[in-house]
Design a protein around this motif. Sequence first.
Motif, mmCIF file in Angstrom:
data_model
loop_
_atom_site.group_PDB
_atom_site.id
_atom_site.type_symbol
_atom_site.label_atom_id
_atom_site.label_comp_id
_atom_site.label_asym_id
_atom_site.label_seq_id
_atom_site.Cartn_x
_atom_site.Cartn_y
_atom_site.Cartn_z
ATOM 1 N N GLU A 188 0.834 -1.208 0.000
ATOM 2 C CA GLU A 188 0.000 0.000 0.000
ATOM 3 C C GLU A 188 0.866 1.254 0.000
ATOM 4 O O GLU A 188 0.572 2.227 -0.709
ATOM 5 C CB GLU A 188 -0.925 -0.012 1.212
ATOM 6 N N LEU A 189 1.930 1.245 0.788
ATOM 7 C CA LEU A 189 2.838 2.395 0.838
ATOM 8 C C LEU A 189 3.479 2.646 -0.517
ATOM 9 O O LEU A 189 3.514 3.787 -1.006
ATOM 10 C CB LEU A 189 3.914 2.148 1.903
ATOM 11 N N THR A 197 2.425 1.638 -3.450
ATOM 12 C CA THR A 197 1.422 2.012 -4.448
ATOM 13 C C THR A 197 1.067 3.489 -4.326
ATOM 14 O O THR A 197 0.975 4.208 -5.332
ATOM 15 C CB THR A 197 0.159 1.147 -4.291
ATOM 16 N N ARG A 198 0.866 3.967 -3.087
ATOM 17 C CA ARG A 198 0.590 5.395 -2.886
ATOM 18 C C ARG A 198 1.753 6.238 -3.375
ATOM 19 O O ARG A 198 1.557 7.295 -3.982
ATOM 20 C CB ARG A 198 0.327 5.685 -1.408
ATOM 21 N N ARG A 199 2.975 5.766 -3.128
ATOM 22 C CA ARG A 199 4.157 6.547 -3.514
ATOM 23 C C ARG A 199 4.293 6.637 -5.027
ATOM 24 O O ARG A 199 4.650 7.683 -5.573
ATOM 25 C CB ARG A 199 5.420 5.917 -2.903
ATOM 26 N N PHE A 246 1.886 6.561 -7.257
ATOM 27 C CA PHE A 246 0.893 7.503 -7.777
ATOM 28 C C PHE A 246 1.284 8.947 -7.453
ATOM 29 O O PHE A 246 0.984 9.860 -8.224
ATOM 30 C CB PHE A 246 -0.491 7.194 -7.208
ATOM 31 N N HIS A 247 1.951 9.150 -6.339
ATOM 32 C CA HIS A 247 2.383 10.496 -5.953
ATOM 33 C C HIS A 247 3.429 11.043 -6.920
ATOM 34 O O HIS A 247 3.479 12.250 -7.165
ATOM 35 C CB HIS A 247 2.952 10.463 -4.528
ATOM 36 N N ASN A 302 -4.641 7.382 -11.333
ATOM 37 C CA ASN A 302 -4.983 6.609 -10.135
ATOM 38 C C ASN A 302 -6.427 6.118 -10.266
ATOM 39 O O ASN A 302 -7.337 6.572 -9.572
ATOM 40 C CB ASN A 302 -4.807 7.468 -8.883
ATOM 41 N N ASN A 325 -4.412 -0.865 -8.343
ATOM 42 C CA ASN A 325 -5.409 -0.745 -7.285
ATOM 43 C C ASN A 325 -6.178 -2.048 -7.099
ATOM 44 O O ASN A 325 -6.513 -2.417 -5.965
ATOM 45 C CB ASN A 325 -6.370 0.402 -7.603
ATOM 46 N N THR A 377 -3.893 -4.390 -5.186
ATOM 47 C CA THR A 377 -3.813 -3.983 -3.783
ATOM 48 C C THR A 377 -5.091 -4.344 -3.033
ATOM 49 O O THR A 377 -5.049 -4.822 -1.890
ATOM 50 C CB THR A 377 -3.554 -2.468 -3.692
#
Length: 312
Positions: free
Chosen positions: A54-55, A57-59, A61-62, A69, A104, A107
Amino acid sequence: MSGMASKLHTFEREPRNGDRRRVGDKECVYYDGYWIRYYVPPEETLAAKQQLIELLTRRLFHHTELGINTPSDRLETARAAYERETDPQRKRVCGAMLAGALFNRATDIFTSIVDLARKGVETSPDNELMRECEQCFVEALKLGKTVKHYSGHEGIDELWGEPLKAFSMSLMDCYWGRYAKIAQTMRDIDRVACAMTEQVEGDERLGGAGPLVLAFARAARDETETMRTDVATFDVWPEFVACGERLLDFRPREPLPEDERGQRRVEDGLRLLREGANLLTYLAGARVPMPKSTREFLELCRRYQEHRPLGL
């Protein structure tokens, strides 16, 4: 004999990848020429793997372009749009959106697997859910070449592949792979900073930027190695931002030359510093090499060194 003993002693002290040592106020691990802030890998559990996925994946997209996303429940819509699109530029964006939906979906599936495990329902590696999760990650990775960094400069394949690695590798191996990428990123940060300082060195108008470049490169290396969950980020991040702002705000103290050619030279030098500062920011944020952007910046430095106009 004493000379031979001295050489042997020096050889024994030469660090190797994986060596750990306290450097200043932090525990570090050595990798490919750099002492990097060390973090103990979490215990090998599904929950820890889920948190890391999750970390990551968020990174990703950032640090990638806007609009990709795509929620998991729109996967089939994204796939249909990608398959019917014929315009190359629009198809690239559709591919990036599909890749986002696949990440997504993977995840979400893995989160469901962890939730089942918490309730005592064990899921074997060849379970249908695990296979679908892996397939989504693999397909997303294949589409990764369609995804650009948010700067628009290039794709960012190295970052795009990290969630799949977290899924398929042990957490220990993921952490060791992280150190390898950080070392490569630090090396590119140093290459960029060295090229910047070489261009302004000895220039009475731009030479004052040299120390600012070196300070920002040091802060960029610190930012690259520091996890956001580390309390040290409250020292590292403000220093990184402040050093970047000082470099971007740099202006020559001496008045501009009166001739147009001299003025253009100063303008090109300031642009070189600005482009370099931006690239250092991108590298420190992504924490993976950006070979195309780095190569293009070094070419910009060569143009400046040859007194050729940098253009727009």
